[in-house]
Every structure is written in structure tokens, then in C-alpha cells.
Design a protein around this motif. Sequence first.
Motif, PDB file in Angstrom:
ATOM      1  N   THR A  28      40.915  43.410  36.089  1.00 40.75           N
ATOM      2  CA  THR A  28      42.119  44.239  36.030  1.00 40.75           C
ATOM      3  C   THR A  28      41.792  45.682  36.415  1.00 40.75           C
ATOM      4  OG1 THR A  28      42.847  42.838  34.185  1.00 40.75           O
ATOM      5  CG2 THR A  28      44.104  44.834  34.597  1.00 40.75           C
ATOM      6  N   ALA A  29      40.613  46.152  35.980  1.00 39.45           N
ATOM      7  CA  ALA A  29      40.197  47.508  36.345  1.00 39.45           C
ATOM      8  C   ALA A  29      39.968  47.622  37.842  1.00 39.45           C
ATOM      9  CB  ALA A  29      38.926  47.878  35.591  1.00 39.45           C
ATOM     10  N   LEU A  30      39.399  46.571  38.439  1.00 33.32           N
ATOM     11  CA  LEU A  30      39.174  46.578  39.886  1.00 33.32           C
ATOM     12  C   LEU A  30      40.490  46.740  40.633  1.00 33.32           C
ATOM     13  CD1 LEU A  30      37.276  46.142  42.347  1.00 33.32           C
ATOM     14  CD2 LEU A  30      37.737  43.686  42.100  1.00 33.32           C
ATOM     15  N   HIS A  31      41.487  45.957  40.239  1.00 30.26           N
ATOM     16  CA  HIS A  31      42.791  46.047  40.889  1.00 30.26           C
ATOM     17  C   HIS A  31      43.518  47.345  40.529  1.00 30.26           C
ATOM     18  CE1 HIS A  31      42.699  42.085  42.692  1.00 30.26           C
ATOM     19  NE2 HIS A  31      42.303  41.571  41.538  1.00 30.26           N
ATOM     20  N   GLY A  32      43.088  47.955  39.400  1.00 28.74           N
ATOM     21  CA  GLY A  32      43.704  49.214  39.010  1.00 28.74           C
ATOM     22  C   GLY A  32      43.149  50.415  39.747  1.00 28.74           C
ATOM     23  N   GLY A  33      41.974  50.245  40.406  1.00 30.31           N
ATOM     24  CA  GLY A  33      41.432  51.355  41.186  1.00 30.31           C
ATOM     25  C   GLY A  33      39.964  51.642  41.001  1.00 30.31           C
ATOM     26  N   ASP A  34      39.290  50.987  40.025  1.00 24.76           N
ATOM     27  CA  ASP A  34      37.855  51.220  39.825  1.00 24.76           C
ATOM     28  C   ASP A  34      37.063  50.310  40.759  1.00 24.76           C
ATOM     29  OD1 ASP A  34      35.286  51.689  39.052  1.00 24.76           O
ATOM     30  OD2 ASP A  34      35.576  51.215  36.933  1.00 24.76           O
ATOM     31  N   ILE A  35      36.702  50.831  41.915  1.00 30.38           N
ATOM     32  CA  ILE A  35      36.019  50.023  42.941  1.00 30.38           C
ATOM     33  C   ILE A  35      34.532  49.854  42.651  1.00 30.38           C
ATOM     34  CG2 ILE A  35      37.669  50.641  44.728  1.00 30.38           C
ATOM     35  CD1 ILE A  35      35.658  52.725  45.719  1.00 30.38           C
ATOM     36  N   THR A  36      34.037  50.432  41.547  1.00 24.10           N
ATOM     37  CA  THR A  36      32.617  50.294  41.195  1.00 24.10           C
ATOM     38  C   THR A  36      32.341  49.046  40.373  1.00 24.10           C
ATOM     39  OG1 THR A  36      32.757  51.536  39.109  1.00 24.10           O
ATOM     40  CG2 THR A  36      32.479  52.804  41.141  1.00 24.10           C
ATOM     41  N   ILE A  37      33.369  48.346  39.964  1.00 26.70           N
ATOM     42  CA  ILE A  37      33.227  47.198  39.068  1.00 26.70           C
ATOM     43  C   ILE A  37      32.301  46.132  39.658  1.00 26.70           C
ATOM     44  CG2 ILE A  37      34.486  45.199  38.147  1.00 26.70           C
ATOM     45  CD1 ILE A  37      34.834  47.697  36.464  1.00 26.70           C
ATOM     46  N   GLY A  38      32.506  45.797  40.938  1.00 23.89           N
ATOM     47  CA  GLY A  38      31.706  44.743  41.560  1.00 23.89           C
ATOM     48  C   GLY A  38      30.239  45.072  41.598  1.00 23.89           C
ATOM     49  N   ALA A  39      29.888  46.305  41.942  1.00 20.70           N
ATOM     50  CA  ALA A  39      28.487  46.707  42.048  1.00 20.70           C
ATOM     51  C   ALA A  39      27.771  46.645  40.704  1.00 20.70           C
ATOM     52  CB  ALA A  39      28.396  48.110  42.626  1.00 20.70           C
ATOM     53  N   LYS A  40      28.504  46.754  39.622  1.00 21.35           N
ATOM     54  CA  LYS A  40      27.900  46.688  38.290  1.00 21.35           C
ATOM     55  C   LYS A  40      27.649  45.258  37.826  1.00 21.35           C
ATOM     56  CE  LYS A  40      30.179  50.974  36.967  1.00 21.35           C
ATOM     57  NZ  LYS A  40      31.344  51.566  36.272  1.00 21.35           N
TER      58      LYS A  40
ATOM     59  N   PHE B   2      31.834  48.899  31.260  1.00 16.88           N
ATOM     60  CA  PHE B   2      31.994  50.348  31.427  1.00 16.88           C
ATOM     61  C   PHE B   2      32.914  50.586  32.611  1.00 16.88           C
ATOM     62  CE2 PHE B   2      30.695  54.380  33.409  1.00 16.88           C
ATOM     63  CZ  PHE B   2      31.047  55.230  32.373  1.00 16.88           C
ATOM     64  N   ILE B   3      34.114  51.062  32.317  1.00 17.53           N
ATOM     65  CA  ILE B   3      35.128  51.293  33.345  1.00 17.53           C
ATOM     66  C   ILE B   3      35.225  52.790  33.617  1.00 17.53           C
ATOM     67  CG2 ILE B   3      37.586  51.090  33.891  1.00 17.53           C
ATOM     68  CD1 ILE B   3      37.593  48.608  32.017  1.00 17.53           C
ATOM     69  N   GLU B   4      35.189  53.144  34.865  1.00 18.79           N
ATOM     70  CA  GLU B   4      35.325  54.544  35.262  1.00 18.79           C
ATOM     71  C   GLU B   4      36.811  54.888  35.294  1.00 18.79           C
ATOM     72  OE1 GLU B   4      32.980  55.660  38.622  1.00 18.79           O
ATOM     73  OE2 GLU B   4      31.277  54.420  38.002  1.00 18.79           O
ATOM     74  N   ARG B   5      37.277  55.296  34.142  1.00 22.22           N
ATOM     75  CA  ARG B   5      38.715  55.484  33.935  1.00 22.22           C
ATOM     76  C   ARG B   5      39.307  56.569  34.830  1.00 22.22           C
ATOM     77  NH1 ARG B   5      41.717  51.844  30.580  1.00 22.22           N
ATOM     78  NH2 ARG B   5      40.229  50.821  29.186  1.00 22.22           N
ATOM     79  N   HIS B   6      38.498  57.538  35.243  1.00 22.50           N
ATOM     80  CA  HIS B   6      39.032  58.620  36.069  1.00 22.50           C
ATOM     81  C   HIS B   6      39.488  58.125  37.445  1.00 22.50           C
ATOM     82  CE1 HIS B   6      34.793  58.321  37.310  1.00 22.50           C
ATOM     83  NE2 HIS B   6      35.196  58.796  38.474  1.00 22.50           N
ATOM     84  N   ARG B   7      39.024  56.916  37.823  1.00 23.97           N
ATOM     85  CA  ARG B   7      39.428  56.359  39.114  1.00 23.97           C
ATOM     86  C   ARG B   7      40.792  55.673  39.050  1.00 23.97           C
ATOM     87  NH1 ARG B   7      35.150  55.708  42.796  1.00 23.97           N
ATOM     88  NH2 ARG B   7      33.100  56.235  41.961  1.00 23.97           N
ATOM     89  N   ILE B   8      41.302  55.481  37.845  1.00 23.20           N
ATOM     90  CA  ILE B   8      42.529  54.707  37.651  1.00 23.20           C
ATOM     91  C   ILE B   8      43.676  55.649  37.308  1.00 23.20           C
ATOM     92  CG2 ILE B   8      43.608  52.896  36.265  1.00 23.20           C
ATOM     93  CD1 ILE B   8      40.679  51.872  35.787  1.00 23.20           C
ATOM     94  N   GLN B   9      44.722  55.559  38.071  1.00 23.21           N
ATOM     95  CA  GLN B   9      45.869  56.443  37.905  1.00 23.21           C
ATOM     96  C   GLN B   9      47.021  55.689  37.234  1.00 23.21           C
ATOM     97  OE1 GLN B   9      45.520  59.692  38.694  1.00 23.21           O
ATOM     98  NE2 GLN B   9      43.427  59.144  39.273  1.00 23.21           N
TER      99      GLN B   9
ATOM    100  N   ILE C 103      44.632  47.134  31.427  1.00 20.04           N
ATOM    101  CA  ILE C 103      43.197  46.829  31.450  1.00 20.04           C
ATOM    102  C   ILE C 103      42.717  46.464  30.051  1.00 20.04           C
ATOM    103  CG2 ILE C 103      40.903  47.848  31.772  1.00 20.04           C
ATOM    104  CD1 ILE C 103      42.202  49.512  34.067  1.00 20.04           C
ATOM    105  N   SER C 104      43.150  47.214  29.054  1.00 14.64           N
ATOM    106  CA  SER C 104      42.746  46.924  27.671  1.00 14.64           C
ATOM    107  C   SER C 104      43.382  45.641  27.149  1.00 14.64           C
ATOM    108  CB  SER C 104      43.122  48.103  26.764  1.00 14.64           C
ATOM    109  OG  SER C 104      42.397  49.264  27.108  1.00 14.64           O
ATOM    110  N   ALA C 105      44.614  45.370  27.568  1.00 13.25           N
ATOM    111  CA  ALA C 105      45.321  44.176  27.073  1.00 13.25           C
ATOM    112  C   ALA C 105      44.800  42.890  27.692  1.00 13.25           C
ATOM    113  CB  ALA C 105      46.816  44.313  27.357  1.00 13.25           C
ATOM    114  N   ALA C 106      44.148  42.970  28.846  1.00 15.46           N
ATOM    115  CA  ALA C 106      43.739  41.766  29.569  1.00 15.46           C
ATOM    116  C   ALA C 106      42.784  40.895  28.758  1.00 15.46           C
ATOM    117  CB  ALA C 106      43.086  42.159  30.900  1.00 15.46           C
ATOM    118  N   GLY C 107      41.863  41.511  28.020  1.00 16.08           N
ATOM    119  CA  GLY C 107      40.892  40.735  27.244  1.00 16.08           C
ATOM    120  C   GLY C 107      41.519  39.897  26.148  1.00 16.08           C
TER     121      GLY C 107
END
Length: 269
Positions: free
Chosen positions: A67-79, A116-123, A131-135
Motif C-alpha cells: 500500500t505504501a508503494l502505491h501511495g508513493g514510497d518507491i523505496t519499498i522494493g529495494a528494502k 520502515f515507510i518513508e512517510r515524507h514521500r507519501i502525500q 497504509i496503516s489499515a492494510a495490515g
Amino acid sequence: MSFADIRRSDREERRISPVFWVLLAILGTSGWATWSGYGSAGFGVFLFVVAGWMVSLCLHEYAHARTALHGGDITIGAKGYLTLNPFKYANGLTSFVLPVVFVLLGGIGLPGGAVFIERHRIQGRLKHSLISAAGPLVNLAFAIVLLVPVGQGWLDDAPGTTQVGSTTVHVLPAALAFLGLLQVSASLLNLLPVPGLDGYGIIEPWLSPQTRRAVQPFAPYGMLAVFVILWQSQVNVWFFDQVFKIMELFGVGGFYQYFGQYLFHFWQH
């Protein structure tokens, strides 16, 4: 970097980890054993529940990451968060070790938190809440998949049975009911608005900056605080009364829940 290299890197970031496949193999093998009656009923239920709980934790964290990836955090995959590898998560202790220990000690499905989600990337506040509700939604879906077959009686004629005192118990539905109980309790607990849990993550974007700063120091202790409170008998009884009421909505009464937990703690009898 060529387009082919980018595609290859993207596939590697999303390739399911062998660790997750091993967990699925243990879950499937122990599920077959409990269904067929092969081996020790208690040990089979123990493996099935622990493996199923671990799989649900992996999917819980994956849902956050995806959900974070689709929300804008493009670093998720690399982690490595999209590989379903529990060793890739930010804190294995709070995400996997402690939740399993809580299950062993008290049969409480207390979830951890680890991506660890880089929240500043998500608007957008709504995206942060989703993102929090998905789990917790994954735990709820898991509970439905586990409890419907038990409540509908589809497994009442399963060949695997064991004798507990004078009662004959069908092992697989008992295992499913106990694992379903853990999923329901995890859903409820993780939706509590307690710092460090997803329930607080859902409402946090809508709080004032001053409130968020004041609460932030307490976030690492939220999960442990909930466990300590649940250890109190009156709170524990009230909480599980709510869990049982939800399970009864699926037609799963106390019979299979009790015997599932009894068989799970095979070392006690």
C-alpha cells in the motif's frame, strides 16, 4: 542502467523469498497431518498454528509495504519488503519473535510492526491512514478464510481425530478455530488507537503536529503496554468475550476454540 536491467531488478525486488515458501510448506504439511490424523495431534496443531501465524504476519507487513508503494514510497522494493521475507523487516524482534512468544504464553494474537515507510514521500492523510489499515485488514481476511469452513461444518467429518478425555475432537477444525481466534484478536488489538499500533497510525495523520510530537516517544512501548494490560485477568476476560462474540458470528462456538488451544499447548499435558 538499461531498461532490461531495470526490469530484472524490479523482478528481483518482488520475487517471493524461499523463507516464505518454507513457511507455506510447513503450513501445508502440518495442515495435511492434522486433517489426515498422521502423527501427534498436538504437535501437528502446534506447527500448523505457528506456521500459519508467521505467514499471516508476513502478509500483514506485505500489505503495509504494498500500500505504501502505491501511495508513493518507491523505496519499498529495494528494502526487500515485497519478498515476504521476515528477515528483511526493520525489527524482527517486535514483528515476529515477540508475537510468537505472546501466542506461546497466553494465546494472544498481538501483532508487531516492522516495515520502515518513508512517510515524507507519501502525500495525503488518507493514503497514510490506508497504509496503516492494510495490515489489520489482512488479519481480518485471514480470520474469515479460517473460520467460515469451521462455522459451516465443512470439516466436521475430517478423518483426523484425537481423544481428549472422553471427547473425540476433529483436529483440523480445532486448529483452524484457534488460529482464527489469533487473527480476530490481532485485528482488534491492532486497531486500538495506541501509539506503535496500526490503530494509532490510522488516526495519526489527522492529529495536530503538537499532539503527534507529544505521543511519539511512547510509540516503541505501545505493544508491550497492551500485552501487560491484557495480562490482567479482568481486562483479559472482557477482551476475549469480545473475540468470542465475533467468532460466534461465523458460527464458531467455544468447542473448537478450546480444544484447538488445548492441543496447541501439547507440552503441558
